[in-house]
Scaffold this active site. Structure first.
Site, PDB file in Angstrom:
ATOM      1  CD  GLU A   1      -1.580  -2.265   2.023  1.00  0.00           C
ATOM      2  OE1 GLU A   1      -2.328  -2.679   2.919  1.00  0.00           O
ATOM      3  OE2 GLU A   1      -0.472  -2.803   1.755  1.00  0.00           O
ATOM      4  CB  ALA A   2       3.982   2.181   1.702  1.00  0.00           C
TER       5      ALA A   2
END
Length: 231
Positions: free
Chosen positions: A83-84
């Site tokens: 997700e980052a």
């Protein structure tokens, strides 16, 4: 030096991923102990991967799926994401989770979620606090704590195949693999599969309506999501 593999200053080819993963884990980010259940789950989860898959790896037990894919030599055939913003490479473990070892590129989180929300993932591997008889999953709320659902809802609602990686029972479980069989040395005291759950983070009914495939991988068995619930 290991941090330079996360920033992109050092390029890491797939064949060297295990070395740098070991370097990061030696700094205290790995889960230790005699229990092998996470590795058993990770290896079984990795069997769901297919060449060309674009994958999201969640934190916790799902981290072992990426490690098992690397050890099996199939990482070059996959695109793992977190997700980052990391795309390609291998998600870093433990306290470093969110970073990526040897990423092909790193984008901002908003763009990454545009990609996720648009159905860009073929398969994702997520954790779970508890699962009910219908296959609904709670990943964010327990009676004594509230973690927040984060990007879990986005990813699990838009991915073609959703694989939940969790122990069958938690707290105290010790499982080992011996001669191709799983040996339960000590049973966990908290059941993860229940008639009812505290909250719903993943709706089994909506997943079936959307034509998604759902699996629940534990150290001792695998459940599939069907119209009758999990079975």
């Amino acid at each position: 030096v290991a941090s330079q593999t996360l920033s992109g200053d050092i390029h890491v080819p797939p064949a060297h991923m295990d070395y740098w993963m070991d370097r990061l884990e030696s700094q205290g980010s790995a889960r230790g102990g005699e229990d092998q259940s996470h590795w058993i789950i990770g290896r079984r989860g990795a069997q769901e991967l297919r060449p060309g898959d674009v994958v999201n790896i969640g934190i916790g037990i799902p981290e072992t799926v990426g490690k098992c894919a690397s050890r099996a030599g199939i990482l070059r055939e996959l695109t793992l994401t977190v997700e980052a913003g990391g795309i390609g490479g291998l998600p870093a473990p433990g306290k470093a989770f969110g970073a990526t070892i040897g990423a092909d590129m790193i984008t901002d989180m908003a763009s990454q979620f545009d990609f996720y929300d648009g159905g860009g993932l073929d398969i994702c591997f997520m954790g779970a606090l508890e699962v009910d008889r219908f296959g609904n999953v709670n990943a964010h709320c327990l009676p004594a704590s509230f973690a927040g659902v984060g990007g879990f809802a986005n990813i699990t609602s838009a991915t073609k195949t959703v694989v939940f990686c969790l122990n069958f029972r938690a707290k105290g479980l010790v499982a080992r693999e011996r001669e191709g069989r799983v040996e339960l040395v000590k049973e966990g005291s908290i059941p993860k599969f229940k008639e009812e759950i505290t909250a719903i983070s993943f709706s089994a009914r909506e997943a079936l309506k959307n034509g998604q495939r759902g699996l629940y991988v534990t150290e001792r068995c695998v459940f599939a999501l069907t119209g009758r619930g999990r079975c």
